[in-house]
Scaffold this motif. Structure first.
Motif, PDB file in Angstrom:
ATOM      1  N   THR A 201       0.625  -5.659  13.814  1.00 48.26           N
ATOM      2  CA  THR A 201       0.252  -4.861  15.189  1.00 48.26           C
ATOM      3  C   THR A 201       0.100  -5.947  16.435  1.00 48.26           C
ATOM      4  N   ARG A 202      -0.146  -7.331  15.955  1.00 48.84           N
ATOM      5  CA  ARG A 202      -0.454  -8.336  16.808  1.00 48.84           C
ATOM      6  C   ARG A 202       0.738  -9.505  16.516  1.00 48.84           C
ATOM      7  N   ASP A 203       0.707 -10.297  17.828  1.00 54.02           N
ATOM      8  CA  ASP A 203       1.480 -11.572  17.495  1.00 54.02           C
ATOM      9  C   ASP A 203       0.723 -12.576  17.025  1.00 54.02           C
ATOM     10  N   ILE A 204       1.368 -13.471  16.304  1.00 52.68           N
ATOM     11  CA  ILE A 204       0.708 -14.743  15.762  1.00 52.68           C
ATOM     12  C   ILE A 204       1.240 -15.911  16.170  1.00 52.68           C
ATOM     13  N   ASP A 205       2.453 -15.960  17.046  1.00 55.34           N
ATOM     14  CA  ASP A 205       2.913 -17.048  17.628  1.00 55.34           C
ATOM     15  C   ASP A 205       3.936 -16.733  18.681  1.00 55.34           C
ATOM     16  N   SER A 206       4.439 -17.637  19.551  1.00 54.70           N
ATOM     17  CA  SER A 206       5.202 -17.416  20.632  1.00 54.70           C
ATOM     18  C   SER A 206       6.918 -17.237  20.259  1.00 54.70           C
ATOM     19  N   ASN A 207       6.942 -17.043  18.684  1.00 51.74           N
ATOM     20  CA  ASN A 207       8.380 -16.706  18.592  1.00 51.74           C
ATOM     21  C   ASN A 207       8.656 -15.289  17.981  1.00 51.74           C
ATOM     22  N   GLY A 208       7.748 -14.554  18.346  1.00 54.39           N
ATOM     23  CA  GLY A 208       7.971 -13.014  17.982  1.00 54.39           C
ATOM     24  C   GLY A 208       7.272 -12.627  16.952  1.00 54.39           C
ATOM     25  N   ASN A 209       6.871 -13.676  15.991  1.00 56.10           N
ATOM     26  CA  ASN A 209       6.341 -13.189  14.443  1.00 56.10           C
ATOM     27  C   ASN A 209       4.960 -12.531  14.702  1.00 56.10           C
ATOM     28  N   THR A 210       4.789 -11.477  13.633  1.00 55.15           N
ATOM     29  CA  THR A 210       3.753 -10.789  13.900  1.00 55.15           C
ATOM     30  C   THR A 210       2.824 -10.634  12.528  1.00 55.15           C
ATOM     31  N   ASN A 211       1.545 -10.269  12.469  1.00 53.62           N
ATOM     32  CA  ASN A 211       0.617 -10.112  11.508  1.00 53.62           C
ATOM     33  C   ASN A 211       1.274  -9.265  10.299  1.00 53.62           C
ATOM     34  N   GLU A 212       2.361  -9.360   9.821  1.00 53.27           N
ATOM     35  CA  GLU A 212       2.647  -8.382   8.547  1.00 53.27           C
ATOM     36  C   GLU A 212       1.817  -8.539   7.368  1.00 53.27           C
ATOM     37  N   ASN A 213       1.641  -7.648   6.791  1.00 45.30           N
ATOM     38  CA  ASN A 213       0.936  -7.467   5.637  1.00 45.30           C
ATOM     39  C   ASN A 213       1.528  -6.696   4.574  1.00 45.30           C
ATOM     40  N   LYS A 214       1.204  -6.836   3.165  1.00 44.01           N
ATOM     41  CA  LYS A 214       1.652  -6.118   2.177  1.00 44.01           C
ATOM     42  C   LYS A 214       1.064  -6.234   0.758  1.00 44.01           C
ATOM     43  N   PHE A 215       0.803  -5.142   0.043  1.00 38.85           N
ATOM     44  CA  PHE A 215      -0.013  -5.466  -1.086  1.00 38.85           C
ATOM     45  C   PHE A 215       0.585  -4.348  -2.320  1.00 38.85           C
ATOM     46  N   SER A 216       0.451  -4.585  -3.418  1.00 43.02           N
ATOM     47  CA  SER A 216       0.551  -3.663  -4.430  1.00 43.02           C
ATOM     48  C   SER A 216      -0.521  -3.772  -5.558  1.00 43.02           C
ATOM     49  N   THR A 217      -0.702  -2.293  -6.048  1.00 37.93           N
ATOM     50  CA  THR A 217      -1.850  -2.560  -7.086  1.00 37.93           C
ATOM     51  C   THR A 217      -1.284  -1.521  -8.086  1.00 37.93           C
ATOM     52  N   GLY A 218      -1.727  -1.605  -9.231  1.00 42.67           N
ATOM     53  CA  GLY A 218      -1.600  -0.804 -10.474  1.00 42.67           C
ATOM     54  C   GLY A 218      -2.576  -0.883 -11.502  1.00 42.67           C
ATOM     55  N   SER A 219      -2.854   0.096 -12.207  1.00 45.72           N
ATOM     56  CA  SER A 219      -3.531   0.246 -13.263  1.00 45.72           C
ATOM     57  C   SER A 219      -3.561   1.234 -14.382  1.00 45.72           C
ATOM     58  N   PHE A 220      -3.930   0.852 -15.416  1.00 44.66           N
ATOM     59  CA  PHE A 220      -3.537   1.249 -16.820  1.00 44.66           C
ATOM     60  C   PHE A 220      -4.909   1.723 -17.621  1.00 44.66           C
ATOM     61  N   ASN A 221      -5.102   2.994 -18.061  1.00 49.96           N
ATOM     62  CA  ASN A 221      -6.351   3.206 -18.582  1.00 49.96           C
ATOM     63  C   ASN A 221      -6.254   4.057 -19.859  1.00 49.96           C
ATOM     64  N   LEU A 222      -6.954   3.835 -20.920  1.00 48.43           N
ATOM     65  CA  LEU A 222      -6.732   4.723 -22.126  1.00 48.43           C
ATOM     66  C   LEU A 222      -8.207   4.859 -22.602  1.00 48.43           C
ATOM     67  N   ALA A 223      -8.226   6.020 -23.345  1.00 43.27           N
ATOM     68  CA  ALA A 223      -9.667   6.501 -23.935  1.00 43.27           C
ATOM     69  C   ALA A 223      -9.223   7.278 -25.085  1.00 43.27           C
ATOM     70  N   TYR A 224      -9.877   6.877 -26.305  1.00 39.85           N
ATOM     71  CA  TYR A 224      -9.764   7.718 -27.614  1.00 39.85           C
ATOM     72  C   TYR A 224     -10.694   8.148 -28.405  1.00 39.85           C
ATOM     73  N   GLN A 225     -10.625   9.168 -28.673  1.00 35.40           N
ATOM     74  CA  GLN A 225     -11.937   9.847 -29.530  1.00 35.40           C
ATOM     75  C   GLN A 225     -11.549   9.469 -30.948  1.00 35.40           C
ATOM     76  N   ALA A 226     -12.094   8.405 -31.441  1.00 34.37           N
ATOM     77  CA  ALA A 226     -11.660   7.818 -32.721  1.00 34.37           C
ATOM     78  C   ALA A 226     -12.320   8.661 -33.966  1.00 34.37           C
ATOM     79  N   THR A 227     -13.458   9.144 -33.514  1.00 37.38           N
ATOM     80  CA  THR A 227     -14.095  10.183 -34.400  1.00 37.38           C
ATOM     81  C   THR A 227     -14.829  11.043 -33.540  1.00 37.38           C
ATOM     82  N   GLU A 228     -15.399  12.062 -34.310  1.00 41.56           N
ATOM     83  CA  GLU A 228     -16.299  13.028 -33.585  1.00 41.56           C
ATOM     84  C   GLU A 228     -17.354  12.456 -32.652  1.00 41.56           C
ATOM     85  N   ALA A 229     -17.913  11.096 -33.273  1.00 39.98           N
ATOM     86  CA  ALA A 229     -19.174  10.693 -32.483  1.00 39.98           C
ATOM     87  C   ALA A 229     -18.585   9.320 -31.658  1.00 39.98           C
ATOM     88  N   LEU A 230     -17.515   8.982 -31.907  1.00 39.83           N
ATOM     89  CA  LEU A 230     -17.064   7.422 -31.330  1.00 39.83           C
ATOM     90  C   LEU A 230     -15.915   7.716 -30.390  1.00 39.83           C
TER      91      LEU A 230
END
Length: 636
Positions: A201-230
Motif C-alpha cells: 500500500t506504500r511506495d518505497i522508492d521513486s521507481n514505483g516499487n511498493t512494500n509488497e509482502n508474502k508469507f507461508s506457514t504450515g503445521s502437522f500434529n499427531l497425538a496417539y493413545q498408546a495405552t489407556e493411560a499414556l
C-alpha cells in the motif's frame, strides 16, 4: 467522515438499548478456560478473562491473528515500525513496550523472543485456531517471565474438520488456507497451512516499487493413545515471511499522502521451524503427569543491511496435576535455553522455574493461590553475565452471587526481565550495562453476569510498578540508552458486553479506560515525575453490530476508536505533535450453507488515515486506506 463514524456508533448504541424478546436460535453460556493452570468455568474464574471461540474467529473474516485481536478484543495491535508480520501488542496501558509485558503461548509453548522482536503471530492461520484466552493482569505462575500485563493463550483445533478457504482483495491480496483433521478414540492427526501475498500500500522508492509482502506457514500434529493411560504427541510447524516496509514520514507528508515513500525502506526475511514432543500419563482418575519438549530455530535476515540473526530456542515443561470436584493442584517446572547468534557474537538467555498452583471450591466460593520461583541468566562471548532470582505470586477469590453472576478479586506479583538487546549490542556482543527486571503488584476487582441473552463483564484494576523497562531516546542522540523507570502506576476500567438483542441483531462492545502515570524518574536532568507514559490512549472502544436476516446471511459492522496519546518517545509530554486518534469502520457480509460459505469484507470504509507517532515528524502510516477482500470457504 466524522459524521458517518458517529452515526455508526449511534446505531450500535440504539440497538443495544433494545430488550431481547426471542433468543431461541442462539444462546450464550459460560465457557471453560482450558489453557490456564487449572480448568475452570469463566463465571467462576478469579481472573479477568476474555475467551474467543473458533466461531468468533471464523465470523470475523480476518486476514491474520493481529487483525482479530485489534478489532475484536481489548488487545491493541500495531505494526512494529511498519512491519505487519511482527506487530506490537498492548493491554492495560504498557504502551510501546506492551508486547514485552504479555506472555503469548500456543498450545502451551511460549512464542516470546529473547530480544525485542515481537512474537510472530502471523505464523498462526486463523483457520487453525480453536480458542483464544486472554487473562489480564494475571498468569505469572504458569506463564512466567513477562506476564506483567497478562497472558494470551492460543489453542489450535483437534477435531475432524476439513476446511479450505481462499480470498482475493485490493492491493493484490491473495490468500489460501486449509485445515485437515482426523480424530478417533486412539488417534488424532492434522495438517494445516496458509499462503498469502500482497503488492503493498506504500511506495518505497521513486521507481514505483511498493512494500509488497508474502508469507507461508504450515503445521502437522499427531497425538496417539498408546495405552489407556499414556498419550503421546508430536508436532512440527514452519513459517516463511518476506516483508518490505517503508520508513517514517513527516507530518506534512503524512497529511498530504500517507502512501508515499519514507526516508528509508527495509526488506526482511524471517523464518521459523518448530518441533514439539509431548506425553500425558493418567496415573489415576485424579492424577495426571504432563511433559512437553520444544525446539525452535529462527532466522531473521535484514537483506537491506546484510544483517543476519539466528535463534535457537529449547524449552521443557513438566507438571503433575491433581483434580477433584473441590480441589485442583498443579506442580511443575519450566526450563528455557535461548541463543542468539550474529556475525559478531553469541548471546544467551536462560530461564529455569518451579511453580505451584492450587484452586479450591466450596459451595459458591472459589479460591486460587499460586507461587513461582524463576531464575534468569544472560551471557555473551566475553564472559559478561548477569543473573536474577524472581518471585511470582497469584491469589484470587470468586464469589457466586447467583447462578448467572459473580464477583472476583485477584492479586498478582509479576515481573519482566530484560531482553538481550537491552543489555548487549547484538552485532558485536558488547555489554552496555544492566537493566533491572521490572516488578509489578496487580490488583483487579471484577463482576461477571452471563445469561442466555447477555454476557457482561466489568473490572477495575490498579498496577503498581517498580523499574518499568523503557528506552530513553535522548533528543541530542548522545545519551540514549535502555534503562528503568524508578516508579510508575496504572489504573483503569475494562467493560465487555455481548448482547443478543433478538434472533436478528446482536451487539458486542469492548471498552477500556486506562491511565499510565510515571511517579518517579529522572534521566539526563529530565524529570518525568507526574507525566503520562507515552503511547497510551485513555480510551479504547471496539463495537460490533451483527445482523442476521435469515439463517444463511450475516452482516457485521465494526467500529474501532482509540483516543489520542503522547508520541512514543515523548516522556517529557512536550512534543508539538501527538499520536492522532485511531479510527476505522469495517463491514462484512457472509452467506453460509452447511458445507460452504462466501464472504466479502471492506476495511476502513471511510478511508480514515491512521499512523504511529514516534516523535515530531516521525510517523509510520498504518491502516490508512480502504481495502477489501472477497472469498469462499468449503467445509467437510
Amino acid at each position: 467522515m466524522q459524521k458517518n463514524i458517529k452515526l455508526s456508533l449511534t446505531l450500535v448504541a440504539f440497538l443495544s438499548s433494545l430488550h431481547a424478546q426471542d433468543t431461541t436460535k442462539v444462546v450464550l453460556e459460560p465457557l471453560t478456560i482450558t489453557s490456564t493452570a487449572i480448568k475452570t468455568d469463566e463465571l467462576k474464574s478469579t481472573d479477568s478473562v476474555e475467551i474467543y471461540t473458533q466461531e468468533d474467529i471464523e465470523k470475523a473474516h480476518v486476514q491474520n491473528l493481529y487483525e482479530f485481536l485489534n478489532s475484536q478484543t481489548s488487545v491493541i495491535a500495531t505494526p512494529s515500525y511498519g512491519n505487519p508480520f511482527n506487530q506490537k501488542l498492548d493491554m492495560r496501558g504498557f504502551g510501546n513496550n506492551g508486547y514485552e509485558n504479555i506472555v503469548i503461548t500456543i498450545n502451551g509453548r511460549r512464542m516470546n523472543n529473547i530480544d525485542m522482536v515481537p512474537a510472530m503471530l502471523s505464523s498462526i492461520p486463523p483457520s487453525s485456531i480453536e480458542k483464544i484466552e486472554i487473562i489480564k493482569s494475571s498468569g505469572i505462575v504458569v506463564g512466567g517471565d513477562g506476564a506483567n500485563a497478562g497472558v494470551i493463550n492460543i489453542i489450535t483445533k483437534q477435531n475432524n474438520d476439513k476446511v479450505v478457504s481462499f480470498y482475493l482483495g485490493t492491493n493484490g491480496v491473495a490468500d489460501s488456507s486449509f485445515y485437515l483433521g482426523h480424530k478417533d478414540e486412539k488417534l488424532y492427526i492434522s495438517a494445516s497451512g496458509e499462503a498469502q501475498k500482497d503488492s503493498g500500500t506504500r511506495d518505497i522508492d521513486s521507481n514505483g516499487n511498493t512494500n509488497e509482502n508474502k508469507f507461508s506457514t504450515g503445521s502437522f500434529n499427531l497425538a496417539y493413545q498408546a495405552t489407556e493411560a499414556l498419550e503421546l504427541s508430536l508436532g512440527a510447524t514452519f513459517a516463511r515471511t518476506n516483508v518490505i516496509y517503508g520508513g517514517s514520514l513527516t507530518e506534512e507528508q503524512y497529511n498530504s499522502d500517507p502512501s508515499q515513500k519514507g526516508s528509508w525502506s527495509v526488506e526482511q526475511e524471517y523464518d521459523s521451524d518448530v518441533l514439539s514432543a509431548g506425553m500425558k500419563y493418567y496415573i489415576n482418575d485424579n492424577l495426571t503427569m504432563n511433559a512437553t519438549l520444544n525446539r525452535e530455530r529462527k532466522k531473521s535476515n535484514y537483506i537491506t543491511y546484510s544483517n543476519v540473526y539466528n535463534y535457537d530456542y529449547k524449552s521443557l515443561s513438566a507438571s503433575v496435576d491433581y483434580a477433584s470436584d473441590a480441589l485442583s493442584i498443579k506442580v511443575g517446572v519450566d526450563g528455557f535455553d535461548g541463543k542468539l547468534s550474529t556475525s559478531g557474537a553469541d548471546l544467551t538467555k536462560k530461564n529455569l522455574a518451579g511453580f505451584f498452583m492450587s484452586q479450591f471450591s466450596v459451595d459458591d466460593i472459589t479460591l486460587k493461590a499460586g507461587y513461582r520461583y524463576e531464575t534468569t541468566a544472560f551471557d555473551n562471548d566475553s564472559g559478561d553475565n548477569e543473573s536474577e532470582a524472581l518471585h511470582g505470586v497469584e491469589l484470587g477469590i470468586n464469589k457466586m452471587l447467583s447462578k448467572n453472576s459473580s464477583v472476583f478479586f485477584n492479586y498478582a506479583h509479576s515481573y519482566q526481565s530484560s531482553a538481550l538487546d537491552r543489555l548487549f549490542t547484538l552485532s558485536t556482543g558488547t555489554y552496555n550495562g544492566y537493566v533491572k527486571p521490572s516488578q509489578a503488584h496487580n490488583y483487579t476487582l471484577g463482576y461477571n453476569h452471563i445469561t442466555k441473552a447477555n454476557k457482561f463483564k466489568a473490572s477495575i484494576y490498579y498496577i503498581d510498578l517498580k523499574d518499568e523497562i523503557y528506552y530513553y531516546a535522548d533528543p541530542s542522540y548522545t545519551n540514549s540508552r535502555n534503562t528503568n523507570i524508578d516508579k510508575s502506576h496504572k489504573y483503569g476500567l475494562d467493560i465487555s458486553d455481548k448482547f443478543l438483542i433478538s434472533n436478528e441483531f446482536n451487539v458486542v462492545l469492548n471498552y477500556n479506560y486506562v491511565q499510565a502515570i510515571i511517579d518517579e524518574e529522572v534521566e539526563n536532568s529530565n524529570d518525568y515525575s507526574g507525566n503520562k507514559l507515552p503511547g497510551v490512549s485513555d480510551h479504547n472502544v471496539k463495537a460490533t453490530l451483527g445482523y442476521t436476516p435469515n439463517e444463511a446471511t450475516t452482516l457485521v459492522l465494526t467500529q474501532i476508536y482509540r483516543s489520542e496519546a503522547y508520541a512514543a518517545n515523548d516522556f517529557n509530554n512536550n512534543f508539538s505533535q501527538k499520536q492522532d486518534p485511531y479510527m476505522t469502520t469495517d463491514i462484512s457480509i457472509t452467506y453460509a450453507k452447511k458445507s460452504w460459505e462466501v464472504f466479502a469484507k471492506i476495511n476502513n470504509i471511510f478511508n480514515q488515515s491512521n499512523g504511529l507517532w514516534i516523535k515530531d515528524d516521525n510517523i509510520y502510516p498504518i491502516n490508512f486506506t480502504t481495502t477489501a477482500i472477497a472469498g469462499f470457504t468449503l467445509k467437510y
